[in-house]
Motif scaffolding. Sequence first.
Motif, PDB file in Angstrom:
ATOM      1  N   ILE A 295       9.983 -12.678  -0.117  1.00  0.00           N
ATOM      2  CA  ILE A 295       8.911 -12.122   0.707  1.00  0.00           C
ATOM      3  C   ILE A 295       8.937 -12.742   2.101  1.00  0.00           C
ATOM      4  N   ASN A 296      10.122 -13.146   2.521  1.00  0.00           N
ATOM      5  CA  ASN A 296      10.255 -13.705   3.870  1.00  0.00           C
ATOM      6  C   ASN A 296      10.314 -12.600   4.911  1.00  0.00           C
ATOM      7  N   PHE A 297       9.682 -12.843   6.024  1.00  0.00           N
ATOM      8  CA  PHE A 297       9.767 -11.904   7.135  1.00  0.00           C
ATOM      9  C   PHE A 297       9.391 -12.627   8.415  1.00  0.00           C
ATOM     10  N   ASP A 298       9.689 -11.994   9.527  1.00  0.00           N
ATOM     11  CA  ASP A 298       9.413 -12.556  10.848  1.00  0.00           C
ATOM     12  C   ASP A 298       7.920 -12.418  11.146  1.00  0.00           C
ATOM     13  N   LYS A 299       7.236 -13.550  11.203  1.00  0.00           N
ATOM     14  CA  LYS A 299       5.785 -13.497  11.359  1.00  0.00           C
ATOM     15  C   LYS A 299       5.348 -13.396  12.819  1.00  0.00           C
TER      16      LYS A 299
ATOM     17  N   ALA B 163      10.572  -2.525   6.543  1.00  0.00           N
ATOM     18  CA  ALA B 163      11.981  -2.907   6.512  1.00  0.00           C
ATOM     19  C   ALA B 163      12.235  -4.333   6.999  1.00  0.00           C
ATOM     20  N   ILE B 164      11.238  -4.972   7.658  1.00  0.00           N
ATOM     21  CA  ILE B 164      11.502  -6.347   8.121  1.00  0.00           C
ATOM     22  C   ILE B 164      11.415  -7.357   6.979  1.00  0.00           C
TER      23      ILE B 164
ATOM     24  N   LYS C 188      11.224 -20.177 -13.529  1.00  0.00           N
ATOM     25  CA  LYS C 188      10.394 -20.432 -12.347  1.00  0.00           C
ATOM     26  C   LYS C 188       9.903 -19.121 -11.764  1.00  0.00           C
ATOM     27  N   GLN C 189       8.791 -19.212 -11.049  1.00  0.00           N
ATOM     28  CA  GLN C 189       8.264 -18.023 -10.389  1.00  0.00           C
ATOM     29  C   GLN C 189       9.095 -17.675  -9.170  1.00  0.00           C
ATOM     30  N   LYS C 190       9.445 -16.402  -9.078  1.00  0.00           N
ATOM     31  CA  LYS C 190      10.080 -15.918  -7.867  1.00  0.00           C
ATOM     32  C   LYS C 190       9.216 -14.788  -7.330  1.00  0.00           C
ATOM     33  N   GLU C 191       9.057 -14.728  -6.002  1.00  0.00           N
ATOM     34  CA  GLU C 191       8.194 -13.703  -5.414  1.00  0.00           C
ATOM     35  C   GLU C 191       9.024 -12.592  -4.801  1.00  0.00           C
ATOM     36  N   LEU C 192       8.697 -11.381  -5.145  1.00  0.00           N
ATOM     37  CA  LEU C 192       9.382 -10.208  -4.591  1.00  0.00           C
ATOM     38  C   LEU C 192       8.360  -9.303  -3.915  1.00  0.00           C
ATOM     39  N   PRO C 193       8.812  -8.484  -2.960  1.00  0.00           N
ATOM     40  CA  PRO C 193       7.887  -7.548  -2.321  1.00  0.00           C
ATOM     41  C   PRO C 193       7.321  -6.571  -3.355  1.00  0.00           C
TER      42      PRO C 193
ATOM     43  N   ASN D 190       3.997  -6.464  11.666  1.00  0.00           N
ATOM     44  CA  ASN D 190       3.612  -7.015  10.364  1.00  0.00           C
ATOM     45  C   ASN D 190       2.113  -7.153  10.123  1.00  0.00           C
ATOM     46  N   LEU D 191       1.285  -6.624  10.988  1.00  0.00           N
ATOM     47  CA  LEU D 191      -0.161  -6.875  10.868  1.00  0.00           C
ATOM     48  C   LEU D 191      -0.740  -6.542   9.485  1.00  0.00           C
ATOM     49  N   THR D 192      -0.490  -5.325   8.989  1.00  0.00           N
ATOM     50  CA  THR D 192      -1.039  -4.955   7.677  1.00  0.00           C
ATOM     51  C   THR D 192       0.060  -4.911   6.610  1.00  0.00           C
TER      52      THR D 192
END
Length: 755
Positions: free
Chosen positions: A211-215, A204-205, A143-148, A221-223
Amino acid sequence: MNMEKMMQDKAVSMYGSDLSNCSNEQIYLLLLDITKDLMANAPLIEGDRKLYYISAEFLIGKLLSNNLLNLGVYDQVRDVLAGMGKTLAEIEEIEPEPSLGNGGLGRLAACFLDSIATLELPGDGVGLNYHLGLFHQKFENRKQKELPDPWMTAQSWLNDTGKYYPVHFGNMDVEAHLKSMDVIGYTGKKNQLLLFDLDTVTEAIVESDSINFDKNDVKENLTLFLYPDDSDEVGRKLRVYQQYFLVSAGAQMILEDVKAHSWDLKNISDHVVIQINDTHPSMVIPELIRLLMENGLSLEEAVAQTEKVCAYTNHTILAEALEKWPSHFIEQVAPQLMPIIRELDAIAAKRDDNPKTRIIQNDIIHMANMDIHFSKSTNGVAKIHTDILKDTELHDFYRLYPEKFNNKTNGITFRRWLQACNPQLTKWIISKIGDGFLKDSIELEALKKYAADPECQKEVLAIKREKKEELAVFLKNRQGVEIDPNSIFDIQVKRLHEYKRQQMNLLSVINLYQEIKNGYVPEEKVTVIFGAKAAPAYILAKDIIHAILVLSDLIAKDEVASKYLQVVMVENYDVTCAEKLIPAADISEQISLASKEASGTSNMKFMLNGAVTLGTDDGANVEIHHLVGDDNIFIFGVDSDTVIKHYEKADYHPQDILAQDSKVRELVDFLVSEEMIALGDQTSLGRLHHDITTKDWFMALIDLESYMNCRKEAYAAYADQNRWAQMMINNIAAAGFFSSDRTIAQYNEEIWKLK
Ligand code: 26M
C-alpha cells in the motif's frame, strides 16, 4: 409487485437472456439495478430541521441484503432465487465490500444511518469516498501483509450527483465532487449518505502488492485511502488535507441547503444540527463560522449559532488517539481557519482561566477542546465511558460545562445483525413472541420466560449448531481451514490493539495447550477464533498477529493437542466475515483492560445472536452485565478504578507479577520457546516478549490468572448444554436495549430534537 417478473424482465433488458441462464454476477447486477430503482422511487425524509452526521468513516458493509430487507422485498428475492437453486448469500459474494472504516467507530456510523432512516428522521451521513478501503489483509510467512483494497466497480450503489464544491487549500484549489448512496429505512423512506471525492485521484499510483504510494501529490491521493494510523509526518498532513476537504465541502453543502429552503442563516441552529463523529471532522466548527461570516454574520453571531448547531461524540480515552495538530499544519492546509481558531482560543480563555482547557497550547491545536467549547453537547458512548470522561479525562471541561455532558450508549441495527445475518434465529424468535420486536426491540424481553423451557433450549441449540456449520463451510471456502462444529466456538474479533488484549487471550491459549501436553483432557474441544487487522505501522500489534499465527500452526501440528484445541486466525476480518462469525459464536471475548474500551459494539452483536460474554467490566459490557445478571455472563479482572489508580500512581510493573507468579512467567516465556522460534520470527516474538515482560502498558498480566480461571468456568458451564442454552436465551432476551433505534431515539430526544 411480482419480483420474479421484474427479475425476468431485467434479465432480458440487460442481457437479452432468460433469468435461468444468468450467472451469479449477472444476477447480482440485475438485483443491484432493480434495488436502486426501487430506492430511487422511495420518498426522501424531510422536515424543517435536519441532521448531518459527519464522519471520516462509514463502514457500511455489503448493501444488497440490507437494502432488500428494508425495502420489504428480501423474502421475495430469496424465494425467486431458491426456485433457481440459489441463495442470496451466493449472489452477495459477488458484491465488493466497501471498507470505508477502521472498526467500531465507522460501523457505528453505518448502524446509525440505518436507524435514523428507520425512525424517519431527516438526517444524512457526510463523509469521504475513499477509492481504496482499509487495506486488504493477507497472511504471508505467518505475518500480516497489506494489499490495496479497491471496491468501486462500474456498477455500484454509488450515484453521481453531478455537484461540485470548491475547496481552497493554502497551496491549491480543488473541486470536491459529491457522490451519494441512498440509505433506505425499514419503513421504506430514505436519507442519503453523501460522500465527497476528488476527480484527479489516481489509483494507479499505488503499488499492486503493497500500500505504498507517493504521499506528496495531494491532488493524486487526497481520497485515495482511508487512514489506518498516523505513522509519519507526510501521512499526518495528508489526513489534515482530507479532513479540511470533508468539512469545507460539507459545510458549503449544508449552507446551500439552508438557502434552498429560504431559511435565515442567522437562525441556522433552528434548522441544522451537525453531529461530529470523533475529532476527525472537528474543523467543521471554524469552517462553518468562517462561511457564516462570509454570508454576513458577525463573529459573535456566527460563533453563537455554530455552538448551537454542533454536537460532539467522543469515542476513546486513549491519549494517543486524541487528535492534536501543530498550528503550522493548519497554517499550510487551511490558513483561512487560523484567525478563527485563534479567536475561538481567545474566547475559551475568557470562559476559563484553566490553561488545560485552552484550544491552542504551545502552538498545538487540541481538536477535542475546540469541540467541547464550541458545541452544545459532548457525549460518551457507554455509561462507564461517559462517567470516566466526566470524572477524569475531561473533568476540567465537565466542571465548566456540566450541562453539555451526556451519555448515549451505543447500539447496533438489528436489521443487519439479526434479521439479515441470522434468519433462523429471527424466525424462531418470531415463532415465540411475534414480530413486534422488529419495531420495538425491548419486546425481546418476552423471551425470558422460555429460557428454562427444555424444548426451547433444544431449538436454540439446534440453530446455533446450524450457524456453526455454516461458518465451517464459509471458512473452508474462504481460507481453506477446517473447523469442528462440535467444538466450543470461542471468538475474539476486533481491531488489533494492546488495550483489547488479544495477547492475553493468546497467553491463556498457551496455558491450555501446555495443560493438554501435560495430560489434561478437556471435557469439550475448543476452537479459538481470532479476527483482527493491525495498523500497518503498529509493530507490536503485528507481532501479536505473528504470535497467534505461529501458535495456531504449532497446535495444529501437535497430534494430541489438536484433538482438543484449535486456533484459527481469519484472514482479512471485515463486516462480511463478522456476519458469519458472530451468529456462530458460543463465547464472545470482550477482554479489554477495564476503562479502555469506550463501548464496544461486537459485544452487543454477539449477545443478540446468543453468545455468552466472557469479559471485563468495561465499556458496554458493564451494561450487558447489569441487564443479564451474574448468572448469564462471565466477568473477571480488576475494575476501572483500580486501573486508573495504577496509571495515576505509575505503580504497575509486569516484573512484579512475573517475580511472584511462576506460572505466568512460564506462559510469557513460552513466546520465545524453542517450539515457537522454530516456526516463527525470533525478532518479532522476542520484541513481544520483551514488551510484555518490561512494559505491558495495557496490563495483560494483571488479569491473566483471573481470565484463565473464568475461561475454564465458561467451558465447564458449556458442558451442561441445557444450562448453557438458558444463558443464550437470557442474553437474547436482554439485547433489546442495544438496538441502535433506541440509541438514535435518545440522540434525537436529547440533542437533535428533529420532528
Ligand atoms: C490511533 C492511533 C494509534 C493507535 C490507535 C488509534 C486510535 C484508537 C482508538 C484511534 C481512534 C480510536 O478510537 C476511535 C474508535 O474507533 N473508537 C471506538 O468507537 C466505537 C464506537 O463508539 C466504540 O465501540 C469502541 O469502544 C471505540 O474504541
